[in-house]
Scaffold this motif. Structure first.
Motif, short mmCIF file in Angstrom:
data_model
loop_
_atom_site.label_atom_id
_atom_site.label_comp_id
_atom_site.label_asym_id
_atom_site.label_seq_id
_atom_site.Cartn_x
_atom_site.Cartn_y
_atom_site.Cartn_z
N ALA A 72 0.77 -1.38 -0.10
CA ALA A 72 -0.22 -0.09 0.06
C ALA A 72 0.83 1.07 -0.29
CB ALA A 72 -1.08 -0.20 1.09
N ALA A 73 1.96 1.24 0.69
CA ALA A 73 3.02 2.35 0.68
C ALA A 73 3.56 2.63 -0.63
CB ALA A 73 3.96 2.08 1.75
N PHE B 285 1.85 1.29 -3.98
CA PHE B 285 0.88 1.69 -5.08
C PHE B 285 -0.56 2.23 -4.58
CE2 PHE B 285 3.63 -2.28 -5.95
CZ PHE B 285 3.80 -1.77 -7.11
N SER B 286 -0.82 2.38 -3.46
CA SER B 286 -1.77 2.98 -3.18
C SER B 286 -2.90 2.42 -3.69
CB SER B 286 -2.00 4.52 -3.44
OG SER B 286 -0.96 5.34 -2.51
N PRO B 287 -3.45 1.19 -3.21
CA PRO B 287 -4.72 0.25 -3.65
C PRO B 287 -5.83 0.74 -3.26
CG PRO B 287 -3.80 -0.73 -1.74
CD PRO B 287 -2.74 0.27 -2.06
N ASP B 288 -6.71 0.46 -4.35
CA ASP B 288 -8.07 0.82 -4.20
C ASP B 288 -8.84 -0.54 -3.59
OD1 ASP B 288 -8.31 -1.10 -6.33
OD2 ASP B 288 -9.03 0.67 -7.75
N GLY C 47 -6.47 3.17 6.66
CA GLY C 47 -6.62 3.98 5.64
C GLY C 47 -6.00 3.29 4.23
N VAL C 48 -6.13 1.90 4.12
CA VAL C 48 -5.64 1.40 3.07
C VAL C 48 -6.67 0.89 2.10
CG1 VAL C 48 -4.32 -0.57 2.25
CG2 VAL C 48 -3.65 0.38 4.04
N GLY C 49 -7.06 1.34 0.98
CA GLY C 49 -7.83 0.88 0.08
C GLY C 49 -9.17 1.59 0.16
N ALA D 59 -11.21 5.69 1.07
CA ALA D 59 -10.92 6.98 1.26
C ALA D 59 -11.04 7.33 2.95
CB ALA D 59 -12.22 8.15 0.44
#
Length: 265
Positions: free
Chosen positions: A110-111, A113-116, A197-199, A201
């Motif tokens: 996540a750090a 690629f900032s996944p949805d 806060g991963v995936g 908003a």
């Protein structure tokens, strides 16, 4: 049953009955037409509860299904192959992944690629594949050693017929027992990732996000934290208890059937 029915019904049907957004009130207030009060930005907590369960449940179910979709063929292939090098090729990379803590893997990815939400489901599925594949392989190895499998091979049956038609069917009880624990772990990972806060908003309608974002007002307006937290706990505990109850019922039915067959003979 009730312990999982309530959060599951809220998660799946809640968005259909959620009221409109309406005007925002002051943060962390009670009353004023908001029977669960307002959250950290003045939104109606009840509306957020109705909207916030579906992302958690759908992401967890998708991740669990994807994990088994990958783990089943890997475990079956490793158990049924007569080539040790192929088994090593399939299982050793999974052992490496298993050595890394799941949450740490999710946070590292996540750090970068900032996944949805979709990517989060894929990532949670990925970290669950090694353990699920090892369980499938262990159970399938025992089933593959039975004389029936050797008889099928001598008759020239295809690998697919042996792996899926016989060995795969014999894994039903093992997978049913693992599914409850697996889904509970996946729900934990999905909720923890959302809490961090991963995936999702930062202001998303999500039960885990609600717990995180509203914790500063816990002693002012506790419902914004307590209600979603209890729903997550009830969902994880209820899912495991539901699978355990179903497995015990199947075991009881099987023993009853065996006793009936024994009495006839």
């Amino acid at each position: 049953m009730l312990i999982v029915a309530v959060p599951l019904a809220l998660a799946l049907l809640g968005p259909l009955f959620a009221p409109g957004p309406g005007p925002r009130a002051a943060s962390f207030t009670e009353g004023g037409g908001h029977w669960l009060g307002t959250d950290f930005v003045g939104r109606d907590v009840w509306r957020q509860v109705l909207l916030g369960g579906r992302p958690v449940v759908l992401t967890a179910l998708a991740a669990t299904a994807l994990a088994y979709l990958v783990a089943l063929p890997l475990g079956l292939a490793a158990a049924l192959t007569h080539r040790p090098w192929l088994e090593e090729l399939l299982m050793r990379p999974l052992d490496v992944l298993l050595a890394v803590p799941s949450l740490l893997t999710i946070l590292l990815v996540a750090a970068v690629f900032s996944p949805d939400a979709t990517a989060l489901a894929l990532l949670v599925a990925l970290v669950n594949v090694p353990d699920a594949a090892r369980i499938v392989r262990a159970a399938a190895t025992e089933a593959a050693a039975r004389p029936a499998v050797e008889a099928l091979r001598m008759q020239g049956e295809s690998w697919w017929r042996v792996a899926v038609g016989y060995v795969g069917r014999s894994l039903t009880r093992t997978l049913a027992a693992d599914a409850g624990v697996r889904l509970t772990g996946v729900l934990y990972l999905v909720s923890t990732a959302a809490f961090l806060g991963v995936g999702v908003a930062p202001d998303a309608a999500d039960w885990a996000v609600m717990v995180d974002r509203n914790r500063t007002g816990l002693f002012v307006q506790p419902w914004a934290v307590v209600v979603p937290a209890l729903l997550i706990v009830a969902l994880t505990m209820g899912a495991n208890l539901l699978f355990d109850a179903a497995l015990e019922r199947k075991t009881l039915e099987r023993k009853t059937l065996e006793r009936k067959r024994g009495s006839r003979t």
